[in-house]
Design a protein around this motif. Structure first.
Motif, PDB file in Angstrom:
ATOM      1  N   LEU A  35       8.898  -1.942  11.050  1.00  0.00           N
ATOM      2  CA  LEU A  35       8.405  -2.602   9.844  1.00  0.00           C
ATOM      3  C   LEU A  35       9.146  -3.902   9.579  1.00  0.00           C
ATOM      4  O   LEU A  35       8.559  -4.896   9.155  1.00  0.00           O
ATOM      5  CB  LEU A  35       8.528  -1.658   8.640  1.00  0.00           C
ATOM      6  CG  LEU A  35       7.643  -0.420   8.719  1.00  0.00           C
ATOM      7  CD1 LEU A  35       7.908   0.512   7.542  1.00  0.00           C
ATOM      8  CD2 LEU A  35       6.170  -0.812   8.753  1.00  0.00           C
ATOM      9  N   ASP A  36      10.432  -3.893   9.852  1.00  0.00           N
ATOM     10  CA  ASP A  36      11.229  -5.102   9.659  1.00  0.00           C
ATOM     11  C   ASP A  36      10.732  -6.210  10.586  1.00  0.00           C
ATOM     12  O   ASP A  36      10.618  -7.370  10.199  1.00  0.00           O
ATOM     13  CB  ASP A  36      12.694  -4.789   9.931  1.00  0.00           C
ATOM     14  CG  ASP A  36      13.594  -5.966   9.599  1.00  0.00           C
ATOM     15  OD1 ASP A  36      14.230  -6.510  10.516  1.00  0.00           O
ATOM     16  OD2 ASP A  36      13.645  -6.350   8.428  1.00  0.00           O
TER      17      ASP A  36
ATOM     18  N   MET B  75       0.837  -1.199   0.000  1.00  0.00           N
ATOM     19  CA  MET B  75       0.000   0.000   0.000  1.00  0.00           C
ATOM     20  C   MET B  75       0.881   1.262   0.000  1.00  0.00           C
ATOM     21  O   MET B  75       2.025   1.236   0.439  1.00  0.00           O
ATOM     22  CB  MET B  75      -0.923   0.008   1.226  1.00  0.00           C
ATOM     23  CG  MET B  75      -0.251   0.265   2.559  1.00  0.00           C
ATOM     24  SD  MET B  75      -1.454   0.333   3.887  1.00  0.00           S
ATOM     25  CE  MET B  75      -2.083   1.997   3.720  1.00  0.00           C
ATOM     26  N   VAL B  76       0.326   2.364  -0.491  1.00  0.00           N
ATOM     27  CA  VAL B  76       1.064   3.625  -0.591  1.00  0.00           C
ATOM     28  C   VAL B  76       1.015   4.370   0.749  1.00  0.00           C
ATOM     29  O   VAL B  76      -0.014   4.432   1.401  1.00  0.00           O
ATOM     30  CB  VAL B  76       0.440   4.509  -1.698  1.00  0.00           C
ATOM     31  CG1 VAL B  76       1.135   5.868  -1.731  1.00  0.00           C
ATOM     32  CG2 VAL B  76       0.572   3.830  -3.045  1.00  0.00           C
ATOM     33  N   ILE B  77       2.174   4.882   1.154  1.00  0.00           N
ATOM     34  CA  ILE B  77       2.262   5.628   2.412  1.00  0.00           C
ATOM     35  C   ILE B  77       2.453   7.109   2.088  1.00  0.00           C
ATOM     36  O   ILE B  77       3.513   7.496   1.583  1.00  0.00           O
ATOM     37  CB  ILE B  77       3.462   5.153   3.254  1.00  0.00           C
ATOM     38  CG1 ILE B  77       3.385   3.644   3.517  1.00  0.00           C
ATOM     39  CG2 ILE B  77       3.526   5.925   4.573  1.00  0.00           C
ATOM     40  CD1 ILE B  77       2.243   3.205   4.353  1.00  0.00           C
TER      41      ILE B  77
ATOM     42  N   ILE C 133      11.656   1.980  10.501  1.00  0.00           N
ATOM     43  CA  ILE C 133      12.269   0.896   9.719  1.00  0.00           C
ATOM     44  C   ILE C 133      12.390  -0.369  10.554  1.00  0.00           C
ATOM     45  O   ILE C 133      12.070  -1.467  10.102  1.00  0.00           O
ATOM     46  CB  ILE C 133      13.659   1.333   9.205  1.00  0.00           C
ATOM     47  CG1 ILE C 133      13.493   2.385   8.093  1.00  0.00           C
ATOM     48  CG2 ILE C 133      14.454   0.138   8.699  1.00  0.00           C
ATOM     49  CD1 ILE C 133      14.817   2.924   7.586  1.00  0.00           C
TER      50      ILE C 133
ATOM     51  N   MET D 147       7.557  -6.411   6.985  1.00  0.00           N
ATOM     52  CA  MET D 147       7.070  -5.523   5.933  1.00  0.00           C
ATOM     53  C   MET D 147       8.251  -4.783   5.308  1.00  0.00           C
ATOM     54  O   MET D 147       9.212  -4.452   5.998  1.00  0.00           O
ATOM     55  CB  MET D 147       6.067  -4.502   6.488  1.00  0.00           C
ATOM     56  CG  MET D 147       4.853  -5.153   7.105  1.00  0.00           C
ATOM     57  SD  MET D 147       3.739  -3.918   7.828  1.00  0.00           S
ATOM     58  CE  MET D 147       2.547  -3.758   6.496  1.00  0.00           C
ATOM     59  N   THR D 148       8.145  -4.521   4.002  1.00  0.00           N
ATOM     60  CA  THR D 148       9.241  -3.882   3.267  1.00  0.00           C
ATOM     61  C   THR D 148       8.839  -2.521   2.738  1.00  0.00           C
ATOM     62  O   THR D 148       7.766  -2.390   2.145  1.00  0.00           O
ATOM     63  CB  THR D 148       9.649  -4.760   2.083  1.00  0.00           C
ATOM     64  OG1 THR D 148       9.942  -6.075   2.563  1.00  0.00           O
ATOM     65  CG2 THR D 148      10.868  -4.196   1.377  1.00  0.00           C
ATOM     66  N   LEU D 149       9.692  -1.529   2.962  1.00  0.00           N
ATOM     67  CA  LEU D 149       9.482  -0.194   2.414  1.00  0.00           C
ATOM     68  C   LEU D 149      10.132  -0.111   1.048  1.00  0.00           C
ATOM     69  O   LEU D 149      11.290  -0.501   0.884  1.00  0.00           O
ATOM     70  CB  LEU D 149      10.147   0.857   3.319  1.00  0.00           C
ATOM     71  CG  LEU D 149       9.309   1.628   4.304  1.00  0.00           C
ATOM     72  CD1 LEU D 149      10.198   2.656   4.996  1.00  0.00           C
ATOM     73  CD2 LEU D 149       8.145   2.316   3.621  1.00  0.00           C
ATOM     74  N   ARG D 150       9.393   0.395   0.070  1.00  0.00           N
ATOM     75  CA  ARG D 150       9.943   0.592  -1.274  1.00  0.00           C
ATOM     76  C   ARG D 150       9.719   2.015  -1.725  1.00  0.00           C
ATOM     77  O   ARG D 150       8.745   2.654  -1.339  1.00  0.00           O
ATOM     78  CB  ARG D 150       9.240  -0.335  -2.263  1.00  0.00           C
ATOM     79  CG  ARG D 150       9.641  -1.752  -2.134  1.00  0.00           C
ATOM     80  CD  ARG D 150       8.897  -2.613  -3.143  1.00  0.00           C
ATOM     81  NE  ARG D 150       9.035  -3.997  -2.765  1.00  0.00           N
ATOM     82  CZ  ARG D 150      10.112  -4.736  -3.040  1.00  0.00           C
ATOM     83  NH1 ARG D 150      11.097  -4.209  -3.733  1.00  0.00           N
ATOM     84  NH2 ARG D 150      10.182  -5.987  -2.634  1.00  0.00           N
ATOM     85  N   LEU D 151      10.607   2.487  -2.569  1.00  0.00           N
ATOM     86  CA  LEU D 151      10.478   3.817  -3.157  1.00  0.00           C
ATOM     87  C   LEU D 151      10.277   3.682  -4.656  1.00  0.00           C
ATOM     88  O   LEU D 151      11.069   3.036  -5.326  1.00  0.00           O
ATOM     89  CB  LEU D 151      11.746   4.640  -2.916  1.00  0.00           C
ATOM     90  CG  LEU D 151      11.754   5.589  -1.738  1.00  0.00           C
ATOM     91  CD1 LEU D 151      13.078   6.321  -1.688  1.00  0.00           C
ATOM     92  CD2 LEU D 151      10.616   6.579  -1.846  1.00  0.00           C
ATOM     93  N   ASP D 152       9.226   4.305  -5.156  1.00  0.00           N
ATOM     94  CA  ASP D 152       9.003   4.345  -6.597  1.00  0.00           C
ATOM     95  C   ASP D 152       8.989   5.807  -7.025  1.00  0.00           C
ATOM     96  O   ASP D 152       8.687   6.688  -6.239  1.00  0.00           O
ATOM     97  CB  ASP D 152       7.647   3.738  -6.963  1.00  0.00           C
ATOM     98  CG  ASP D 152       7.508   2.308  -6.504  1.00  0.00           C
ATOM     99  OD1 ASP D 152       6.426   1.948  -6.021  1.00  0.00           O
ATOM    100  OD2 ASP D 152       8.493   1.576  -6.610  1.00  0.00           O
ATOM    101  N   VAL D 153       9.298   6.022  -8.288  1.00  0.00           N
ATOM    102  CA  VAL D 153       9.163   7.374  -8.824  1.00  0.00           C
ATOM    103  C   VAL D 153       7.774   7.471  -9.418  1.00  0.00           C
ATOM    104  O   VAL D 153       7.399   6.691 -10.282  1.00  0.00           O
ATOM    105  CB  VAL D 153      10.231   7.644  -9.902  1.00  0.00           C
ATOM    106  CG1 VAL D 153       9.958   8.977 -10.579  1.00  0.00           C
ATOM    107  CG2 VAL D 153      11.601   7.633  -9.269  1.00  0.00           C
ATOM    108  N   ALA D 154       7.012   8.441  -8.947  1.00  0.00           N
ATOM    109  CA  ALA D 154       5.671   8.669  -9.497  1.00  0.00           C
ATOM    110  C   ALA D 154       5.838   9.381 -10.824  1.00  0.00           C
ATOM    111  O   ALA D 154       6.229  10.534 -10.861  1.00  0.00           O
ATOM    112  CB  ALA D 154       4.848   9.505  -8.539  1.00  0.00           C
TER     113      ALA D 154
END
Lengths: 87, 87
Positions: B57-58, B1-3, B54, B62-69
């Motif tokens: 979540l670990d 999901m998006v944060i 972090i 759960m994993t945090l990811r970064l995407d470019v919008a």
DNA sequence: GCTCCTTGTAAACGTTCGTATACATTGGAG
DNA sequence: CTCCAATGTATACGAACGTTTACAAGGAGC
């Protein structure tokens, strides 16, 4: 990219800022943070507050997502089940 | 999901903890944080430090990811180009 | 009704945050 | 060589962090 430490975040922010052709001063201004703070974030050297990070990433046009790591989730879940069983 | 806000994070953490069948006390112990802090995070009421997030979540798998919008990136990039042009 | 668990929240404390300001260093342009 | 922009970092300050401890409230089970 996966973020597992402040250093991962640092690399992503610096790289993205460079690709947008922005200086630290300009990005800090747009994100509403101070330039020394941004410098520290990009060096992975500060325990930054999560909402400032969110604001920074939003300014950079980057999105944070949360996924469940399947193998890890299974591991944690199994641990929880075992713990419940032992209770 | 998006944060996109601490409240998004709050919902994700509380939901995940429930699905793992853990109490706040148990999760706090495993993540190495205090229970009142976790309670505040789950309520979206604290400016939590990024490295504690972090770690939490670990622990939850759960994993945090970064995407470019893409659309946003384009918008920011255009803004930067226009600014350069005006200089 | 009692006990226990869970969760929310308050108070006190020590620590560290982010900011503004200033200065040093480095690299590049002219 | 000089100048400027960019970046790293130090200092001082006020604010707020996370922790520990404690208490209140609600619900489940007996």
């Amino acid at each position: 990219m996966v973020i597992t430490s402040p250093r991962d975040l640092a690399a992503a922010v610096r790289g993205r800022r460079a690709s947008l052709g922005l200086s630290q001063a300009e990005l800090a201004l747009r994100a509403g943070v101070s330039r020394p703070w941004l410098s520290k974030v990009e060096a992975g050297k500060t325990k930054a507050e999560f909402d400032l990070i969110i604001r920074l990433l939003d300014t950079l046009g980057m999105t944070l997502r949360l996924d469940v790591a399947d193998s890890k989730a299974a591991s944690v879940n199994l641990d929880a089940i075992l713990k419940d069983y032992e209770s």
